[in-house]
Design a protein around this motif. Structure first.
Motif, PDB file in Angstrom:
ATOM      1  N   GLY A 301      43.048 -17.881   1.208  1.00 30.59           N
ATOM      2  CA  GLY A 301      41.716 -17.379   1.526  1.00 30.59           C
ATOM      3  C   GLY A 301      41.669 -16.264   2.551  1.00 30.59           C
ATOM      4  O   GLY A 301      40.600 -15.939   3.063  1.00 30.59           O
ATOM      5  N   ALA A 307      34.079 -15.629   8.532  1.00 30.84           N
ATOM      6  CA  ALA A 307      33.635 -15.267   7.183  1.00 30.84           C
ATOM      7  C   ALA A 307      34.478 -15.967   6.118  1.00 30.84           C
ATOM      8  O   ALA A 307      33.944 -16.518   5.145  1.00 30.84           O
ATOM      9  CB  ALA A 307      33.688 -13.753   7.002  1.00 30.84           C
ATOM     10  N   ASN A 308      35.800 -15.946   6.297  1.00 29.97           N
ATOM     11  CA  ASN A 308      36.670 -16.582   5.312  1.00 29.97           C
ATOM     12  C   ASN A 308      36.536 -18.098   5.321  1.00 29.97           C
ATOM     13  O   ASN A 308      36.587 -18.749   4.274  1.00 29.97           O
ATOM     14  CB  ASN A 308      38.121 -16.170   5.555  1.00 29.97           C
ATOM     15  CG  ASN A 308      38.395 -14.733   5.135  1.00 29.97           C
ATOM     16  OD1 ASN A 308      37.713 -14.199   4.262  1.00 29.97           O
ATOM     17  ND2 ASN A 308      39.375 -14.109   5.751  1.00 29.97           N
ATOM     18  N   ARG A 311      33.424 -19.044   3.415  1.00 30.63           N
ATOM     19  CA  ARG A 311      33.651 -19.003   1.963  1.00 30.63           C
ATOM     20  C   ARG A 311      34.420 -20.242   1.498  1.00 30.63           C
ATOM     21  O   ARG A 311      34.130 -20.811   0.436  1.00 30.63           O
ATOM     22  CB  ARG A 311      34.397 -17.724   1.584  1.00 30.63           C
ATOM     23  CG  ARG A 311      33.503 -16.487   1.515  1.00 30.63           C
ATOM     24  CD  ARG A 311      34.214 -15.303   0.894  1.00 30.63           C
ATOM     25  NE  ARG A 311      35.195 -14.719   1.808  1.00 30.63           N
ATOM     26  CZ  ARG A 311      34.922 -13.759   2.692  1.00 30.63           C
ATOM     27  NH1 ARG A 311      33.689 -13.299   2.785  1.00 30.63           N
ATOM     28  NH2 ARG A 311      35.859 -13.267   3.466  1.00 30.63           N
ATOM     29  N   ALA A 312      35.405 -20.662   2.294  1.00 24.80           N
ATOM     30  CA  ALA A 312      36.175 -21.853   1.930  1.00 24.80           C
ATOM     31  C   ALA A 312      35.306 -23.103   1.946  1.00 24.80           C
ATOM     32  O   ALA A 312      35.388 -23.948   1.045  1.00 24.80           O
ATOM     33  CB  ALA A 312      37.359 -22.015   2.875  1.00 24.80           C
ATOM     34  N   ALA A 314      32.106 -23.231   1.419  1.00 25.17           N
ATOM     35  CA  ALA A 314      31.196 -23.159   0.273  1.00 25.17           C
ATOM     36  C   ALA A 314      31.898 -23.573  -1.015  1.00 25.17           C
ATOM     37  O   ALA A 314      31.320 -24.269  -1.862  1.00 25.17           O
ATOM     38  CB  ALA A 314      30.632 -21.746   0.141  1.00 25.17           C
ATOM     39  N   ALA A 315      33.159 -23.162  -1.175  1.00 24.20           N
ATOM     40  CA  ALA A 315      33.918 -23.520  -2.372  1.00 24.20           C
ATOM     41  C   ALA A 315      34.138 -25.027  -2.442  1.00 24.20           C
ATOM     42  O   ALA A 315      34.009 -25.640  -3.508  1.00 24.20           O
ATOM     43  CB  ALA A 315      35.255 -22.782  -2.394  1.00 24.20           C
ATOM     44  N   THR A 321      37.139 -26.760  -6.527  1.00 20.36           N
ATOM     45  CA  THR A 321      38.434 -26.250  -6.100  1.00 20.36           C
ATOM     46  C   THR A 321      39.571 -27.032  -6.759  1.00 20.36           C
ATOM     47  O   THR A 321      39.426 -28.202  -7.110  1.00 20.36           O
ATOM     48  CB  THR A 321      38.594 -26.326  -4.574  1.00 20.36           C
ATOM     49  OG1 THR A 321      38.407 -27.685  -4.168  1.00 20.36           O
ATOM     50  CG2 THR A 321      37.568 -25.455  -3.877  1.00 20.36           C
TER      51      THR A 321
END
Length: 330
Positions: A301, A307-308, A311-312, A314-315, A321
């Motif tokens: 990621g 920010a990253n 995103r993780a 949210a996934a 996943t």
């Protein structure tokens, strides 16, 4: 040091003081992390009081300092671990952790590959070999296990442990072609869909009932199906708490054992056998280096920043996943 903290429910890039080792602590220079459902659950439950809270419970890094009572590691050692939910998390450049829950990093893996393993390896190992009582030397060969949620982080390790160490017949569940293929590649003998009629699918495979069930997602949703699928005197282990009372009458006549696994129990309560997680992680590292187990990285990621990580999270919340999401560097 750079860190990513939850402030009023959101992830932010911040600067915080470096931790200092106390007692049996190590201070670890964090090189890579991976993300687990516990991260977003802790974020959702964080206080909205403006105070920064550090998350993160999967680390690979290098020991940079040791506490006065530490004896298992020295400065410069490469390590991996999952930490404790009652201490600050590891989404930071440096992290303090009790050495008794730390293992030596597998020498054959880089930091990202190693960071994918600790929390899920501990969970799967304790669930199979301690809670369910499966023999890790193969004495239960020929018995069967149903792993509900096989393509997630814990499932990806549990499939390998159940097949390669315990030599069980492994039935994993997955609901998409990609996740089904992932489970098969890791060693599952059969894959069924947990969105369908699991007992009927097991019967179609010639497995009227299974000896063990490891439930890695919604126990409330699946309990009735598990009660049908479990063999008399079988054992069920769940890693997610139930939200409503379980209908235990469904398994009473079969004398079924129902247990829970939470890999943070030892570190939360400072149990007398806390060091078992040190030994466990070292054994997992040896199995990885021997080619018996493989890492379960599903996605890289990027660097470790707010920010990253968002995103993780949210996934993971989306529930789609495969394997583990890893991040590295600041």
């Amino acid at each position: 040091m750079k860190a990513i903290a939850v402030i009023n429910g959101a992830l932010h890039d911040v600067n915080l003081p470096e931790p200092q080792p106390q007692g049996r602590d190590l201070v670890v220079k964090v090189e890579a992390i991976s993300v687990n459902p516990v991260d977003y659950k802790q974020r959702q439950g964080a206080a909205h009081d403006g105070e920064p809270q550090l998350l993160g419970w999967d680390v690979a890094g290098t020991v940079s300092a040791v506490g006065p009572q530490a004896s298992l590691f020295k400065v410069g050692d490469a390590v991996y671990y999952a930490g404790s939910v009652v201490r600050p998390g590891a989404n930071s450049e440096f992290h303090a952790v009790d050495e008794r829950i730390v293992g030596r990093k597998p020498a054959s893996l880089n930091a990202e590959q190693a960071a994918a393993l600790p929390l899920t390896s501990i969970t799967a190992w304790e669930a199979l070999f301690e809670r369910l009582g499966v023999s890790r030397s193969g004495a239960d060969e020929g018995k069967s296990v149903l792993i509900i949620g096989g393509a997630g982080g814990v499932g990806s390790i549990a499939i390998q442990l159940a097949k390669k160490l315990a030599r069980l017949t492994v039935v994993a569940t997955a609901s998409r072609p990609a996740s089904s293929q992932w489970c098969t590649a890791l060693g599952a003998d059969h894959v069924i869909d947990h969105h369908g009629d699991m007992p009927a699918q097991l019967a179609a495979l010639g497995l009227a009932q299974v000896d063990y069930i490891l439930c890695l997602n919604d126990i409330d949703l699946h309990f009735a199906a598990m009660a049908t699928a479990i063999a008399p005197q079988g054992k069920i282990c769940a890693i997610v708490r139930n939200e409503r009372p379980l209908p235990m009458d469904l398994v009473f006549a079969k004398s079924v054992t129902v247990v829970f696994e939470m890999m943070f129990t030892r570190s939360m309560f400072g149990t007398a056998d806390m060091i078992e997680q040190h030994h466990l992680l070292n054994e997992v590292a040896a199995l990885v280096d021997a080619g018996v187990l493989q890492t379960t990285v599903g996605e890289s990621g990027g660097k470790i920043d707010a920010a990253n990580l968002a995103r993780a999270h949210a996934a993971l919340e989306a529930g789609s996943t495969i394997g583990k999401i890893v991040l590295s560097g600041f």
